[in-house]
Design a protein around this motif. Structure first.
Motif, PDB file in Angstrom:
ATOM      1  N   VAL A 240       0.839  -1.197   0.000  1.00 23.15           N
ATOM      2  CA  VAL A 240       0.000   0.000   0.000  1.00 23.15           C
ATOM      3  C   VAL A 240       0.875   1.248   0.000  1.00 23.15           C
ATOM      4  O   VAL A 240       0.651   2.193  -0.768  1.00 23.15           O
ATOM      5  CB  VAL A 240      -0.948   0.000   1.213  1.00 23.15           C
ATOM      6  CG1 VAL A 240      -1.700   1.330   1.301  1.00 23.15           C
ATOM      7  CG2 VAL A 240      -1.953  -1.143   1.106  1.00 23.15           C
ATOM      8  N   PHE A 241       1.890   1.264   0.865  1.00 19.69           N
ATOM      9  CA  PHE A 241       2.791   2.421   0.907  1.00 19.69           C
ATOM     10  C   PHE A 241       3.469   2.646  -0.442  1.00 19.69           C
ATOM     11  O   PHE A 241       3.476   3.764  -0.974  1.00 19.69           O
ATOM     12  CB  PHE A 241       3.860   2.214   1.993  1.00 19.69           C
ATOM     13  CG  PHE A 241       3.366   2.437   3.391  1.00 19.69           C
ATOM     14  CD1 PHE A 241       2.792   3.633   3.763  1.00 19.69           C
ATOM     15  CD2 PHE A 241       3.489   1.447   4.349  1.00 19.69           C
ATOM     16  CE1 PHE A 241       2.331   3.847   5.059  1.00 19.69           C
ATOM     17  CE2 PHE A 241       3.040   1.631   5.641  1.00 19.69           C
ATOM     18  CZ  PHE A 241       2.460   2.840   5.995  1.00 19.69           C
ATOM     19  N   ALA A 364       6.098  -3.208  -4.766  1.00 25.56           N
ATOM     20  CA  ALA A 364       4.973  -2.401  -5.242  1.00 25.56           C
ATOM     21  C   ALA A 364       5.440  -1.210  -6.067  1.00 25.56           C
ATOM     22  O   ALA A 364       4.800  -0.848  -7.061  1.00 25.56           O
ATOM     23  CB  ALA A 364       4.143  -1.918  -4.049  1.00 25.56           C
ATOM     24  N   VAL A 365       6.539  -0.588  -5.648  1.00 30.86           N
ATOM     25  CA  VAL A 365       7.075   0.547  -6.415  1.00 30.86           C
ATOM     26  C   VAL A 365       7.418   0.093  -7.836  1.00 30.86           C
ATOM     27  O   VAL A 365       7.123   0.780  -8.821  1.00 30.86           O
ATOM     28  CB  VAL A 365       8.311   1.132  -5.707  1.00 30.86           C
ATOM     29  CG1 VAL A 365       9.091   2.045  -6.643  1.00 30.86           C
ATOM     30  CG2 VAL A 365       7.891   1.898  -4.470  1.00 30.86           C
ATOM     31  N   THR A 366       8.042  -1.068  -7.951  1.00 31.58           N
ATOM     32  CA  THR A 366       8.425  -1.574  -9.267  1.00 31.58           C
ATOM     33  C   THR A 366       7.198  -1.897 -10.124  1.00 31.58           C
ATOM     34  O   THR A 366       7.097  -1.468 -11.285  1.00 31.58           O
ATOM     35  CB  THR A 366       9.297  -2.835  -9.115  1.00 31.58           C
ATOM     36  OG1 THR A 366      10.427  -2.526  -8.306  1.00 31.58           O
ATOM     37  CG2 THR A 366       9.763  -3.329 -10.473  1.00 31.58           C
ATOM     38  N   LEU A 367       6.249  -2.657  -9.561  1.00 30.60           N
ATOM     39  CA  LEU A 367       5.061  -3.051 -10.328  1.00 30.60           C
ATOM     40  C   LEU A 367       4.192  -1.847 -10.670  1.00 30.60           C
ATOM     41  O   LEU A 367       3.732  -1.707 -11.816  1.00 30.60           O
ATOM     42  CB  LEU A 367       4.250  -4.072  -9.531  1.00 30.60           C
ATOM     43  CG  LEU A 367       4.901  -5.446  -9.318  1.00 30.60           C
ATOM     44  CD1 LEU A 367       4.011  -6.323  -8.456  1.00 30.60           C
ATOM     45  CD2 LEU A 367       5.202  -6.109 -10.654  1.00 30.60           C
ATOM     46  N   ALA A 368       3.947  -0.981  -9.691  1.00 25.96           N
ATOM     47  CA  ALA A 368       3.107   0.190  -9.948  1.00 25.96           C
ATOM     48  C   ALA A 368       3.759   1.123 -10.950  1.00 25.96           C
ATOM     49  O   ALA A 368       3.072   1.734 -11.789  1.00 25.96           O
ATOM     50  CB  ALA A 368       2.820   0.921  -8.633  1.00 25.96           C
ATOM     51  N   GLY A 369       5.085   1.230 -10.883  1.00 26.26           N
ATOM     52  CA  GLY A 369       5.785   2.073 -11.847  1.00 26.26           C
ATOM     53  C   GLY A 369       5.613   1.581 -13.270  1.00 26.26           C
ATOM     54  O   GLY A 369       5.361   2.366 -14.195  1.00 26.26           O
ATOM     55  N   PHE A 381      -2.866   1.862  -9.051  1.00 23.65           N
ATOM     56  CA  PHE A 381      -3.628   1.638  -7.816  1.00 23.65           C
ATOM     57  C   PHE A 381      -4.135   0.195  -7.700  1.00 23.65           C
ATOM     58  O   PHE A 381      -4.610  -0.201  -6.627  1.00 23.65           O
ATOM     59  CB  PHE A 381      -4.818   2.597  -7.759  1.00 23.65           C
ATOM     60  CG  PHE A 381      -4.442   4.011  -7.433  1.00 23.65           C
ATOM     61  CD1 PHE A 381      -3.788   4.317  -6.254  1.00 23.65           C
ATOM     62  CD2 PHE A 381      -4.747   5.046  -8.305  1.00 23.65           C
ATOM     63  CE1 PHE A 381      -3.444   5.625  -5.940  1.00 23.65           C
ATOM     64  CE2 PHE A 381      -4.413   6.356  -8.008  1.00 23.65           C
ATOM     65  CZ  PHE A 381      -3.754   6.647  -6.825  1.00 23.65           C
ATOM     66  N   LEU A 382      -4.037  -0.573  -8.773  1.00 20.12           N
ATOM     67  CA  LEU A 382      -4.421  -1.976  -8.687  1.00 20.12           C
ATOM     68  C   LEU A 382      -3.452  -2.787  -7.831  1.00 20.12           C
ATOM     69  O   LEU A 382      -3.811  -3.847  -7.313  1.00 20.12           O
ATOM     70  CB  LEU A 382      -4.499  -2.590 -10.086  1.00 20.12           C
ATOM     71  CG  LEU A 382      -5.583  -2.037 -11.022  1.00 20.12           C
ATOM     72  CD1 LEU A 382      -5.480  -2.699 -12.395  1.00 20.12           C
ATOM     73  CD2 LEU A 382      -6.973  -2.253 -10.433  1.00 20.12           C
ATOM     74  N   ALA A 386      -4.658  -5.554  -5.116  1.00 20.59           N
ATOM     75  CA  ALA A 386      -4.334  -6.976  -5.231  1.00 20.59           C
ATOM     76  C   ALA A 386      -3.539  -7.470  -4.028  1.00 20.59           C
ATOM     77  O   ALA A 386      -3.777  -8.568  -3.514  1.00 20.59           O
ATOM     78  CB  ALA A 386      -3.547  -7.222  -6.515  1.00 20.59           C
ATOM     79  N   ALA A 387      -2.610  -6.650  -3.549  1.00 20.59           N
ATOM     80  CA  ALA A 387      -1.758  -7.069  -2.436  1.00 20.59           C
ATOM     81  C   ALA A 387      -2.559  -7.230  -1.149  1.00 20.59           C
ATOM     82  O   ALA A 387      -2.376  -8.204  -0.398  1.00 20.59           O
ATOM     83  CB  ALA A 387      -0.630  -6.063  -2.239  1.00 20.59           C
ATOM     84  N   THR A 388      -3.437  -6.290  -0.864  1.00 19.46           N
ATOM     85  CA  THR A 388      -4.230  -6.397   0.369  1.00 19.46           C
ATOM     86  C   THR A 388      -5.236  -7.533   0.281  1.00 19.46           C
ATOM     87  O   THR A 388      -5.505  -8.217   1.277  1.00 19.46           O
ATOM     88  CB  THR A 388      -4.960  -5.077   0.659  1.00 19.46           C
ATOM     89  OG1 THR A 388      -5.710  -4.667  -0.493  1.00 19.46           O
ATOM     90  CG2 THR A 388      -3.972  -3.985   1.034  1.00 19.46           C
ATOM     91  N   ALA A 389      -5.796  -7.764  -0.896  1.00 19.57           N
ATOM     92  CA  ALA A 389      -6.743  -8.875  -1.049  1.00 19.57           C
ATOM     93  C   ALA A 389      -6.051 -10.213  -0.817  1.00 19.57           C
ATOM     94  O   ALA A 389      -6.597 -11.103  -0.140  1.00 19.57           O
ATOM     95  CB  ALA A 389      -7.368  -8.832  -2.446  1.00 19.57           C
ATOM     96  N   LEU A 390      -4.845 -10.371  -1.352  1.00 15.35           N
ATOM     97  CA  LEU A 390      -4.096 -11.607  -1.153  1.00 15.35           C
ATOM     98  C   LEU A 390      -3.717 -11.783   0.321  1.00 15.35           C
ATOM     99  O   LEU A 390      -3.822 -12.894   0.875  1.00 15.35           O
ATOM    100  CB  LEU A 390      -2.842 -11.592  -2.026  1.00 15.35           C
ATOM    101  CG  LEU A 390      -1.952 -12.839  -1.969  1.00 15.35           C
ATOM    102  CD1 LEU A 390      -2.730 -14.069  -2.407  1.00 15.35           C
ATOM    103  CD2 LEU A 390      -0.712 -12.643  -2.850  1.00 15.35           C
TER     104      LEU A 390
END
Length: 451
Positions: A240-241, A364-369, A381-382, A386-390
């Motif tokens: 999330v961060f 997350a920084v890598t994937l979101a980027g 923002f996906l 996805a991370a919190t749902a998992l």
């Protein structure tokens, strides 16, 4: 019975009582000075490397290597801290970190290639001192069994969030207003001075738990199933961060107002701080396992709506709600360590959780980027969704692993030849009866730890 309940409410622990704990300010203040650089390191590397290479991509690679190195080394640092003591580990670590950051800064200013900067980032990240877990371990040692322990966890969450807000702002101001290398120079200096002052507070540090001369095996924190479940939960929080940092910056650029990034992330962090302060002021009537799951359900629901926000006001409101749900999950997870992990592995346990946040943030920084570069901020923002749902699915599936062990005072584990344990009375022999007394306010401030 009524008077007992009234007394319990009037004795509700607060931050003032927490900070009046003997010796607390002696490690809280230098601990804060040593932790502030944690929020400065990544942004300082990004700004310096971008300045010297002209590429945000290159800067992101170096920053990600730093974060992953820190996440991988943190548990090892925690193991040595539990065995050797905080001061014995912290002194060489802060010296190494100051030297490693200085070397990375020099290479960047000399125009070294990205691969060389990435190599230099490994020791810089691996030597980040784990002051936050050390402070938490000191609170746990001083307050074990005290109703102030959840308050201490809330206080530490607010302190962490404050460093996440102030650190990047300070680093950005130094790098843009003074010199591109000023952020890293300040980070190294604060780490060194704050770390040395914190290490000097030997009276409040937990006693080291060296291997026993009798051959008794020391339990590693990762061997406890409950901690492994918490690690998955904290990976989601780290995502999330990281996802919010990248996606909020991309959203602000898309609407032509880059300055909105600071405002939006500040609102998100403010939600976390507000919830953290409230967590320490509430006398909870439900167990920590249920609090963790309920908080994570709220976090997942809020994070799942971020991708649909297309205005500053709506995204700010959703960011505030996400922040409000992070603190309950984060604080409760740290509080549960006392119940799930023995004292001789507690610092290691805290570093696993801190490292998990850093690792989740780096991924997350890598994937979101990549998603924002290819498809825009909405897709970035996906990643938090996805991370919190998992992580929530893992919590629900393995929630039985989070149940605390039965108190040792009612179990005879003294070994051969020991006197048998006294038989329990009918009123207290049943865990269900004991729980009912607690829930009805008929006991003496015995916390309910079973859901």
């Amino acid at each position: 019975m009524t008077s007992a309940v009234t007394t319990d409410k009037s004795a509700r622990p607060g931050y003032g009582k927490l900070l009046r704990t003997p010796g607390a300010l002696g490690f809280v203040l230098p601990g804060f000075a040593a932790r502030l650089p944690f929020g400065m390191l990544t942004i300082s590397i990004l700004l310096l490397v971008q300045h010297t290479t002209g590429s945000y991509g290159s800067a992101g690679i170096v920053a990600a290597v730093t974060g992953v190195s820190m996440a991988l080394s943190a548990p090892l640092m925690g193991i040595f801290t539990d065995r050797l003591g905080q001061s014995a580990v912290l002194l060489p670590v802060v010296l190494t970190h100051a030297a490693a950051v200085s070397g990375l800064t020099a290479l960047a200013l000399l125009g070294a290639p990205v691969w060389a900067l990435a190599l230099a980032a490994v020791p810089a990240g691996a030597s980040v001192p784990q002051v936050g877990p050390m402070v938490r371990a000191r609170w746990a040692a001083k307050l074990e069994g005290s109703p102030l322990l959840p308050t201490a966890a809330a206080f530490e969450s607010v302190t962490d969030e404050f460093t996440f807000v102030v650190g990047p702002v300070l680093a950005t101001a130094l790098c843009t207003g003074v010199h591109p290398a000023a952020g890293l120079a300040t980070e190294a200096t604060l780490t060194l001075l704050g770390g040395l002052l914190f290490a000097a507070q030997r009276a409040t540090q937990p006693k080291p738990h060296a291997p026993s001369a009798t051959g008794e095996k020391r339990a590693f924190a990762l061997s406890f199933p409950g901690l492994r479940v918490l690690i998955f939960a904290f990976l989601g929080i780290g995502a999330v961060f990281g996802g919010m940092q990248v996606s909020l910056a991309a959203f602000s650029s898309e609407i032509g107002n880059p300055g909105a990034n600071g405002l939006l992330y500040g609102v998100f962090a403010a939600g976390n701080m507000i919830a953290g302060i409230a967590m320490g002021a509430i006398a909870w009537k439900i167990g920590p396992r249920r609090r963790l799951i309920l908080g994570y359900i709220g976090l997942t629901a809020a994070a799942s709506l971020l991708w649909a926000a297309h205005s500053v006001i709506l995204l700010g409101a959703l960011g505030l709600v996400v922040g409000l749900f992070i603190a309950p999950a984060l604080i409760t997870g740290y509080t549960m360590v006392e119940q799930l992990v023995p004292a001789n592995a507690r610092t290691e346990a805290f570093t696993w959780l801190t490292g998990s946040i850093a690792f989740g943030q780096a991924i997350a920084v890598t994937l979101a980027g990549r998603l924002t570069d290819a498809h825009g901020s909405s897709f970035g923002f996906l990643v938090p969704m996805a991370a919190t749902a998992l992580a929530l699915a893992t919590l629900l599936a393995l929630r039985a692993k989070l149940a605390p062990k039965a108190p040792s005072r009612i179990v005879n584990s003294s070994g051969p030849g020991a006197a048998p344990a006294a038989p329990a009375t009918p009123a207290t022999s049943s865990p269900t009866s004991r729980q009912r007394l607690n829930e009805r306010g008929m006991g003496h401030r015995v916390p309910v730890t079973v859901d």
